[in-house]
Design a protein around this motif. Structure first.
Motif, short mmCIF file in Angstrom:
data_model
loop_
_atom_site.label_atom_id
_atom_site.label_comp_id
_atom_site.label_asym_id
_atom_site.label_seq_id
_atom_site.Cartn_x
_atom_site.Cartn_y
_atom_site.Cartn_z
N ARG A 270 48.45 48.86 30.61
CA ARG A 270 47.71 47.81 29.89
C ARG A 270 47.60 46.55 30.75
O ARG A 270 46.55 45.90 30.78
CB ARG A 270 48.41 47.50 28.57
N GLN A 271 48.69 46.19 31.43
CA GLN A 271 48.65 45.01 32.29
C GLN A 271 47.68 45.21 33.44
O GLN A 271 46.92 44.29 33.80
CB GLN A 271 50.05 44.72 32.83
N ILE A 274 44.17 44.77 32.13
CA ILE A 274 43.83 43.35 31.90
C ILE A 274 43.51 42.65 33.21
O ILE A 274 42.54 41.89 33.31
CB ILE A 274 44.98 42.66 31.15
N GLN A 277 40.09 43.64 34.42
CA GLN A 277 39.03 42.99 33.66
C GLN A 277 38.83 41.54 34.12
O GLN A 277 37.70 41.05 34.18
CB GLN A 277 39.36 43.03 32.17
N ARG A 417 47.25 38.55 22.94
CA ARG A 417 46.10 39.02 23.73
C ARG A 417 45.21 39.97 22.94
O ARG A 417 44.60 40.90 23.48
CB ARG A 417 46.58 39.68 25.02
#
Length: 622
Positions: A270-271, A274, A277, A417
Motif C-alpha cells: 500500500r505504501q 501511494i 501515485q 489517508r
C-alpha cells in the motif's frame, strides 16, 4: 536530564546501533536508525517508559531490539520503514525541487561570476581574457554546450559580440558588482535566445540538444513504466486484502497464516502504491507543462521570424524581449528534463524495498492462499455501497458532508489517508478504502470516511474509542504512522516533507445550499429633519425674509390672458325628492281634439275645395 545531555545520549545510541549493524554486514543510515529507535520506544510491548530516564540496562535492551529489527531483512515491515525514510529524504515537491535546483546552479556559478565581477583588467591581454571568461560564464549558465568545445565557443562568442562588443568592456568594468551580475544574466539570456533562433533557422545551435523532442519521448515512457508498476502493486494489494478479509471471518485461519506476515506485506505494498501515485501525479503535471511550453516556444520563434524577416537591422527593443523569452522557456525545458530524470530514478530505487514479497509469497503459496477467495478491487468495493448513504436525521449532533452539498469535497483531508477507520480498528489493521459517497464525518475538525454505512454508524457512536485503538495499533506497527498520516498523534516522528504541508490539515469544507434573503428598504423610520440648516447665514437670510413678509400685503390680479386658467371647484346640495298627500283624490280628463278635412285629394273641378269637420266631443260628454 538536560536537553543537550539527552541529545548526546541519543546520538551515542544511534551511532552504536549503526556500528552493530555494520559489523553484521548491514549498512544503515542514521536517519533510519533514529526512526527505528523511536518506533521501538513507542511499542508498548517493549516496556519502555518515555517519561523515565533510560538506565544502562534500558539502553542495552534498546540497542539489541533495534539491531534485531534492522537485521531482519525478510520482514516487510522493515522494508516499509526503509522505503518511507528513503522517499522522505529524496522526494520534494515540484516547487521546492526547482527552487533547490536553481540554488545549486547559482552556487556552482558563483566562483566564475566572482572572477568576472572582481576583475580589474586594464591591459589588452587582460581584457581579452576577461571577455573569454564572460563567454564561458554564458555557456555554463545557459547549459547549451561545453565551454571547452571550440565550435560552441566560437558560436557563443559571435552571438555575444553582436550585442556586447569587446570595446564595451571598459564601461562594464565601471559598473557596481550588482549591476555587473545583472548584466551578465541579461547577456546570457540574450545570447541563449540568439543561439536558439539560429538553431531553429538551421544556421547554428551547435551542442544544443532537442529538449522538447527528448521530453516528448521520455515522459510517455516514464508514465507507461509507472502505470505498469502501479497496476502490479494494486493487483498484489487486492490479493492480500482478500486473504486478510477471509482471515477476519475465520480466526483459526489467522493463526496458521501468522508466519507469512500478510498484514505487513499489505502495508508495504500500500505504501509503495501511494508513493507511485504521488510520482505519477508529478509526471502528469510535468507533461502538461511541457505541452504548454512547446506551444509557447513555437509562437515565440514565429513572432521572431516575422519581426526580423529579411531586415538588415532591427531595433533591440523589439527583438531582445523575444530572445529573453526564448531563454526563459528553454530554462523551463531544462528544469522539466531534470525533474523527469529525478522522478524516474526515484521510481527505480523504490523497487528494492519490495524484495520480501517474492521470498515470503512465491507463486505456489499465493495460489494456495487465494483458493476459494473472492478478490475485489478498490473500485468494485466502492461501487457495491454507492447507494447506501448516511441519513442525516439519524445524527443531530454530528456533521456529515456529501459531494453534492460541499464545494471543495475533493480537497478535504480525510483521516487515515482515506481508509475506513472502523474496519482498521476492529479487524486488527485491515486497510479497506473508504467510500466518500456514503458520507464524510466531521469530528473535532477532522474528517473520516467509511467503506459501508454500518461502519459509519458504529464509528459515529463512539469515535474516540476507535481513534484510540488505531493509535495503539500504530505504536505496534510504526510504518502505519506515515502510511496513515498519523503525524499529529506522534509529533516526534513527523517527517520533514510532512511538516511543510501542515497548512493543508486546516482545509474547511464549503457547503452548498439554496438560500434567499430579503432586505427592507428602510427598517427604521427616517429621522432626517428636512428643515435643519447648519449654515447660520442661511438661517439669517430666512429670518430677514420672514421679517419682511410681516410688512407686505398679498394682492391677486386676473387678466384676460389668465382668465379661466385657474382650476376651481364648487360644492352644491343635490335636489331632494319630495312628495305630498292630500285628503281627497281628484282627476280631470280633457277631450282629444279630432278635426278632419275632406276634399284634399281633389275632384272633378279644377279648384280644390276642402271641407273642415270638427268631431271633437264636448267637455261635458267626456
Amino acid at each position: 536530564m538536560p536537553l543537550t545531555q539527552a541529545e548526546s545520549v541519543i546520538k551515542n545510541i544511534i551511532r552504536e546501533i549503526a556500528q552493530e549493524c555494520a559489523a553484521h554486514g548491514e549498512i544503515v543510515s542514521e536517519t533510519l536508525v533514529a526512526f527505528m529507535v523511536k518506533a521501538v520506544v513507542l511499542d508498548p510491548s517493549n516496556g519502555f517508559n518515555i517519561d523515565r530516564t533510560l538506565m544502562k540496562s534500558d539502553v542495552q535492551k534498546l540497542v539489541k531490539l533495534c539491531v534485531t529489527r534492522l537485521l531482519d531483512t525478510k520482514n516487510p515491515s522493515l522494508d516499509t520503514i526503509k522505503m518511507q525514510v528513503y522517499f522522505d529524504m529524496n522526494y520534494t515537491s515540484r516547487e521546492d525541487f526547482l527552487e533547490e535546483h536553481h540554488r545549486v546552479l547559482e552556487s556552482r556559478l558563483s566562483s566564475v561570476s566572482r572572477e568576472i565581477t572582481d576583475n580589474r583588467a586594464s591591459a589588452r591581454e587582460e581584457l581579452e581574457s576577461l571577455y573569454r571568461k564572460i563567454v564561458s560564464y554564458v555557456l555554463l549558465r545557459s547549459g547549451l554546450g561545453s565551454p571547452t568545445d571550440l565550435k560552441i565557443v566560437r558560436e557563443a562568442t559571435a552571438a555575444l559580440q553582436s550585442v556586447f562588443p569587446q570595446a564595451e568592456l571598459g564601461t562594464f568594468l565601471t559598473l557596481s558588482k550588482k549591476d555587473k551580475e545583472r548584466q551578465l544574466k541579461e547577456l546570457t539570456m540574450i545570447v541563449t535566445g540568439i543561439r536558439l533562433f539560429n538553431r531553429d533557422c538551421g544556421k547554428g545551435g551547435e551542442g544544443i540538444d532537442d529538449l522538447p523532442a527528448i521530453l516528448h519521448e521520455a515522459i510517455p515512457a516514464t508514465t507507461q513504466y509507472i502505470d505498469s508498476q502501479l497496476q502490479n502493486a494494486q493487483e498484489q494489494v487486492y490479493h492480500y486484502t482478500a486473504i486478510l478479509e477471509k482471515v477476519t471471518k475465520n480466526p483459526l485461519m489467522g493463526q496458521e497464516l501468522q508466519q507469512y506476515m500478510i498484514k505487513e506485506a499489505l502495508y508495504n505494498m500500500r505504501q509503495y502504491e501511494i508513493f507511485l501515485q504521488i510520482i505519477l501525479s508529478d509526471v502528469i503535471t510535468c507533461a502538461q507543462e511541457v505541452e504548454m511550453m512547446t506551444k509557447q516556444l513555437a509562437a515565440e520563434l514565429e513572432q521572431l521570424k516575422m519581426t526580423i524577416k529579411s531586415k538588415t537591422a532591427v531595433p533591440t527593443s523589439q527583438v531582445f524581449p523575444i530572445f529573453m523569452a526564448l531563454a526563459n522557456l528553454w530554462t523551463s525545458f531544462q528544469d522539466e528534463t531534470v525533474s523527469i530524470s529525478i522522478l524516474s530514478n526515484l521510481t527505480t530505487h523504490l523497487e528494492p524495498f519490495l524484495g520480501a514479497h517474492d521470498v515470503l509469497f512465491p507463486e505456489k503459496v499465493m495460489q494456495a492462499l487465494l483458493h476459494d477467495v473472492t478478490v475485489k478491487t478498490d473500485a468494485s468495493r466502492i461501487k457495491e455501497h454507492m447507494d447506501h448513504r448516511v441519513c442525516l436525521s439519524d445524527f443531530k449532533k454530528l456533521e456529515w458532508f456529501f459531494p453534492e452539498t460541499t464545494a471543495n469535497f475533493d480537497k478535504l483531508l480525510i483521516q487515515y489517508r482515506g481508509f475506513c477507520g472502523y474496519t482498521l480498528a476492529t479487524t486488527d489493521g485491515l486497510l479497506l478504502p473508504g467510500n466518500p459517497s456514503i458520507g464524510i464525518l466531521k469530528y473535532k475538525e477532522k474528517y473520516y470516511n467509511f467503506n459501508t454505512r454500518d461502519a459509519a454508524y458504529l464509528f459515529a457512536e463512539n469515535p474516540e474509542k476507535y481513534i484510540d485503538l488505531i493509535k495503539e495499533m500504530a505504536k505496534k506497527h510504526a510504518e502505519l504512522i506515515q502510511l496513515l498520516e498519523l503525524h499529529q498523534q506522534f509529533e516526534t516522528l513527523i517527517p520533514y516533507s510532512q511538516m511543510r504541508d501542515v497548512d493543508k490539515h486546516y482545509i474547511k469544507p464549503i457547503t452548498k445550499c439554496e438560500n434567499s434573503t430579503q432586505t427592507d428598504t428602510h427598517i427604521l423610520q427616517p429621522t432626517i429633519v428636512r428643515a435643519y440648516e447648519w449654515n447660520e447665514w442661511e438661517l439669517r437670510r430666512k429670518a430677514i425674509k420672514l421679517a419682511n413678509l410681516r410688512q407686505k400685503i398679498t394682492h391677486s390680479v386676473q387678466t384676460d390672458l389668465s382668465h379661466m386658467r385657474r382650476e376651481n371647484c364648487s360644492q352644491v346640495y343635490l335636489s331632494k325628492n319630495v312628495g305630498t298627500q292630500s285628503m281627497t283624490e281628484g282627476g280631470s280628463q280633457v277631450p282629444k281634439p279630432q278635426i278632419y278635412i275632406a276634399g284634399l285629394r281633389g275632384g272633378q273641378t279644377k279648384k280644390t275645395e276642402g271641407v273642415r269637420v270638427n268631431l271633437t266631443r264636448a267637455v261635458d260628454e267626456t
